[in-house]
Design an enzyme around this catalytic site. Structure first.
Site, PDB file in Angstrom:
ATOM      1  N   ASP A 185      31.111  42.803  38.217  1.00  0.00           N
ATOM      2  CA  ASP A 185      30.024  42.597  37.271  1.00  0.00           C
ATOM      3  C   ASP A 185      28.675  42.632  37.986  1.00  0.00           C
ATOM      4  O   ASP A 185      28.556  42.206  39.143  1.00  0.00           O
ATOM      5  CB  ASP A 185      30.185  41.253  36.560  1.00  0.00           C
ATOM      6  CG  ASP A 185      31.400  41.225  35.638  1.00  0.00           C
ATOM      7  OD1 ASP A 185      31.838  42.313  35.213  1.00  0.00           O
ATOM      8  OD2 ASP A 185      31.909  40.122  35.364  1.00  0.00           O
ATOM      9  N   PHE A 186      27.680  43.163  37.277  1.00  0.00           N
ATOM     10  CA  PHE A 186      26.309  43.210  37.785  1.00  0.00           C
ATOM     11  C   PHE A 186      26.208  44.006  39.097  1.00  0.00           C
ATOM     12  O   PHE A 186      25.366  43.726  39.932  1.00  0.00           O
ATOM     13  CB  PHE A 186      25.747  41.784  37.979  1.00  0.00           C
ATOM     14  CG  PHE A 186      25.957  40.894  36.786  1.00  0.00           C
ATOM     15  CD1 PHE A 186      25.308  41.154  35.590  1.00  0.00           C
ATOM     16  CD2 PHE A 186      26.840  39.832  36.847  1.00  0.00           C
ATOM     17  CE1 PHE A 186      25.510  40.347  34.476  1.00  0.00           C
ATOM     18  CE2 PHE A 186      27.052  39.016  35.747  1.00  0.00           C
ATOM     19  CZ  PHE A 186      26.391  39.276  34.548  1.00  0.00           C
ATOM     20  N   ARG A 187      27.099  44.983  39.251  1.00  0.00           N
ATOM     21  CA  ARG A 187      27.152  45.844  40.434  1.00  0.00           C
ATOM     22  C   ARG A 187      27.455  45.074  41.720  1.00  0.00           C
ATOM     23  O   ARG A 187      27.168  45.551  42.827  1.00  0.00           O
ATOM     24  CB  ARG A 187      25.848  46.651  40.588  1.00  0.00           C
ATOM     25  CG  ARG A 187      25.565  47.560  39.391  1.00  0.00           C
ATOM     26  CD  ARG A 187      24.392  48.477  39.647  1.00  0.00           C
ATOM     27  NE  ARG A 187      24.068  49.271  38.476  1.00  0.00           N
ATOM     28  CZ  ARG A 187      24.678  50.409  38.128  1.00  0.00           C
ATOM     29  NH1 ARG A 187      25.652  50.882  38.885  1.00  0.00           N
ATOM     30  NH2 ARG A 187      24.315  51.066  37.043  1.00  0.00           N
ATOM     31  N   LEU A 188      28.047  43.913  41.592  1.00  0.00           N
ATOM     32  CA  LEU A 188      28.483  43.147  42.758  1.00  0.00           C
ATOM     33  C   LEU A 188      29.933  43.525  43.051  1.00  0.00           C
ATOM     34  O   LEU A 188      30.863  42.756  42.846  1.00  0.00           O
ATOM     35  CB  LEU A 188      28.326  41.646  42.505  1.00  0.00           C
ATOM     36  CG  LEU A 188      26.885  41.195  42.221  1.00  0.00           C
ATOM     37  CD1 LEU A 188      26.841  39.711  41.910  1.00  0.00           C
ATOM     38  CD2 LEU A 188      25.989  41.516  43.425  1.00  0.00           C
ATOM     39  N   HIS A 189      30.098  44.744  43.520  1.00  0.00           N
ATOM     40  CA  HIS A 189      31.423  45.312  43.723  1.00  0.00           C
ATOM     41  C   HIS A 189      32.117  44.721  44.953  1.00  0.00           C
ATOM     42  O   HIS A 189      31.468  44.154  45.842  1.00  0.00           O
ATOM     43  CB  HIS A 189      31.323  46.830  43.884  1.00  0.00           C
ATOM     44  CG  HIS A 189      30.446  47.488  42.876  1.00  0.00           C
ATOM     45  ND1 HIS A 189      30.608  47.302  41.520  1.00  0.00           N
ATOM     46  CD2 HIS A 189      29.375  48.316  43.032  1.00  0.00           C
ATOM     47  CE1 HIS A 189      29.690  48.016  40.867  1.00  0.00           C
ATOM     48  NE2 HIS A 189      28.927  48.625  41.756  1.00  0.00           N
TER      49      HIS A 189
END
Length: 207
Positions: free
Chosen positions: A184-188
């Site tokens: 989520d939120f590009r917190l890969h």
């Protein structure tokens, strides 16, 4: 594909795995169950003597501890680039799972026995097409290609269709393999395995 030990990345933090081959097998198994088509489709990047990168989609046909295998016409653009610069990179992206795997390393041909076995496992029409296609060369029109396929079909009839010498497989022996999972939120989540002798070192990466 080879049956390998698998971890269930859904039940544990995959970035803690110490076995990239087993982790890849687990992810591939899930992809084969969830992807609507061609879970083994991968982007293959090569570069010739000029160093200019080239990329296209191919199918992963086998993998094990030695590496990732695909097949092609050695007289094609990719075949010529691999002859000039025998190394490559690949990416498999599974949209349904929001995951991808990247790998890169040197290229070596598969054995003639491996190439023969895979060629004979293909559908008859695919074997005829592999012989008829002068891959990457200019083609006047589709009718020319289909006429060549029809001529070969008549020539071989119901008999065996031999593998052409210029059609074979290549194995990418990875020096690094990276696993990526969407967050989520590009917190890969990312983990990269790097070959160190006979084993692997592991590093978690910022997204």
């Amino acid at each position: 594909m080879d049956q390998l030990r698998t971890d269930d990345p859904k039940s544990a933090d995959f970035t803690l795995s110490e076995d990239p081959v087993g982790l890849f097998a687990a992810w591939m198994k899930e992809a084969e169950a969830s992807e609507p088509e061609d879970a083994n489709a991968m982007a293959l990047a090569t570069a010739g003597s000029d160093g200019l990168p080239d990329v296209r989609m191919v199918l992963l046909k086998d993998f094990d501890a030695r590496g990732f295998v695909f097949y092609t016409n050695t007289q094609s653009t990719k075949g010529e680039e691999l002859a000039q610069n025998p190394q490559a990179a690949l990416v498999l992206h599974w949209k349904s799972l929001r995951r991808q795997v990247r790998a890169r390393g040197p290229i070596t041909p598969v054995t003639a026995a491996e190439a023969d076995a895979y060629f004979q496992s293909r559908r008859r029409e695919s074997r005829l097409g592999a012989i008829a296609s002068q891959q990457s060369r200019p083609l006047a029109d589709r009718a020319t290609l289909m006429s060549a396929v029809a001529e070969l079909s008549e020539r071989y009839g119901d008999g065996p269709i031999p593998r052409p010498e210029h059609w074979t497989g290549f194995r990418i022996a990875p020096v690094s393999v990276e696993f990526w999972q969407n967050g989520d939120f590009r917190l890969h989540d990312r983990v990269r395995f790097t070959r160190t002798g006979a084993g692997w070192s592991r590093a978690r990466l910022y997204p």
